[in-house]
Design an enzyme around this catalytic site. Sequence first.
Site, short mmCIF file in Angstrom:
data_model
loop_
_atom_site.label_atom_id
_atom_site.label_comp_id
_atom_site.label_asym_id
_atom_site.label_seq_id
_atom_site.Cartn_x
_atom_site.Cartn_y
_atom_site.Cartn_z
N ASP A 251 31.87 17.76 45.44
CA ASP A 251 30.40 17.79 45.35
C ASP A 251 29.99 19.25 45.37
OD1 ASP A 251 28.06 15.43 46.14
OD2 ASP A 251 27.46 17.54 46.21
N CYS A 339 22.50 6.32 37.43
CA CYS A 339 21.48 5.72 38.31
C CYS A 339 20.09 6.07 37.81
CB CYS A 339 21.69 6.14 39.76
SG CYS A 339 21.57 7.91 40.01
N1 SAH Z 1 28.58 8.85 44.75
C1 SAH Z 1 27.70 9.04 45.86
C2 SAH Z 1 26.26 9.35 45.47
C3 SAH Z 1 26.11 10.54 44.56
S1 SAH Z 1 24.56 11.32 44.70
C4 SAH Z 1 27.77 7.83 46.78
O1 SAH Z 1 28.41 6.82 46.46
O2 SAH Z 1 27.15 7.87 47.85
C5 SAH Z 1 24.78 12.70 43.67
C6 SAH Z 1 25.54 13.85 44.28
O3 SAH Z 1 25.83 14.75 43.22
C7 SAH Z 1 24.80 14.68 45.33
O4 SAH Z 1 25.53 14.67 46.53
C8 SAH Z 1 24.72 16.09 44.74
O5 SAH Z 1 24.94 17.12 45.70
C9 SAH Z 1 25.85 16.08 43.74
N2 SAH Z 1 25.71 17.00 42.60
C10 SAH Z 1 24.61 17.27 41.87
N3 SAH Z 1 24.91 18.12 40.86
C11 SAH Z 1 26.24 18.38 40.94
C12 SAH Z 1 27.15 19.17 40.17
N4 SAH Z 1 26.73 19.85 39.09
N5 SAH Z 1 28.44 19.18 40.53
C13 SAH Z 1 28.88 18.48 41.60
N6 SAH Z 1 28.07 17.73 42.37
C14 SAH Z 1 26.76 17.67 42.05
#
Ligand code: SAH
Length: 395
Positions: A251, A339
């Site tokens: 992340d 989503c």
């Molecule tokens: N899969 C998770 C929910 C994802 S929410 C679950 O099951 O709970 C989306 C996440 O993507 C966030 O934590 C955010 O910090 C991350 N994110 C956003 N842009 C990103 C990027 N360019 N690279 C990596 N992570 C990213």
Amino acid sequence: MKEIKLKKGKEESLGRFHPWVFSGAIATVPSEGIEEGEVVKVVGHDGRELGAGDWQIGSIAVRMLRFASPETEINEEFFRHRLEDAYNLRQSLGLLRDDNDSYRLVHGEGDFLPGLVIDIYGETAVMQAHSVAMHYRREMLADLLTQITGLGVKNVYYKSETTLPFKARLDPQNDYLKGAMTGDVALENGLRFHVDWLKGQKTGFFLDQRDNRSLLEKYSRGRSVLNMFCYTGGFSVYAMRGGAKRVVSVDSSAKAIALTDNNMELNFPRDPRHEAVAEDAFRYLDTMRDGEFDLIVLDPPAFAKHRSAIPNALRGYQKLNAAAMRKIAPGGVLFTFSCSQAISARDLRLAVFSAAASTGRKVRILHQMTQPADHPVSIYHPEGEYLKGLILAID
Ligand code: SAH
């Protein structure tokens, strides 16, 4: 109750029980005006009553609470019944068990309570109002939550600072309406997760991936798993229990990585199979070794928050999926999600199709996923279906 009259021909969608009245559909409002958050009666151009709902300034002017049936009053009993219905559904879904105490109790329009979201984490309910009327009802709703037999809610945390319309100037404070912090560990299918409703995204945890996490668990045995956009590490913890050989959680947010590490400690302390990395998704996918992973999860944040962003979002999904498909080991499995409410299942499938074609890999759809049953979609409100996913076999 004040009355608003619709333009001729604009009654149709209410006739099909769609719960929103757009401001453009309204012919007349009372001359004395309507307070934001008031319950209004909606009538057709011929004066026939169509129902009642919450008045708000904005493009969605009324969120319908009931249709026709003028005898139904919208009072505390009305909301008690709606909440009890919501609770009974979750109970019938088998979500209240010794090894599971976390679920979505109210999913807005899907529970015929537009503008309201309530997630339950053990004895704490986290409540989010998306409409002014639900904001005004917050204390009553909190009381009802602690009264419903069997629900077992002691604490109600109200978290609407970012969900209420800014222009309404309600200045809501995120705070406990009932009780206080009595613990932050939620139980999901026997796994434990710290939920940070104070500072986390949305209500603190993405309950909507529960069924998809369970499916991932079944695919994990002996595999090397990459959980991209891991946030609290939900998929990673399930993969570990499923017997994965190695799990890497990625992340871009250092906070998310700390949450993932904490949750892993809670379930698989000092297990060397897991590693969490703070890194941008595209950078990580670019630099990882070819064939390093044979199970990859892509669960990015919503790329399209509005319809106008759809074309860019589709390019984003295409690029992301192509990057993963290029590198996944032969015989690999890809869990890919969107989503974004504005992106349809067909849109996602098209983006994944062009990603597949650009890599030339043999790609087959194994499962078509959506949100779980505690995030129900009213058949009259297809906009409520926001989570879409494909599970793909990649040869
Ligand atoms: N899969 C998770 C929910 C994802 S929410 C679950 O099951 O709970 C989306 C996440 O993507 C966030 O934590 C955010 O910090 C991350 N994110 C956003 N842009 C990103 C990027 N360019 N690279 C990596 N992570 C990213």
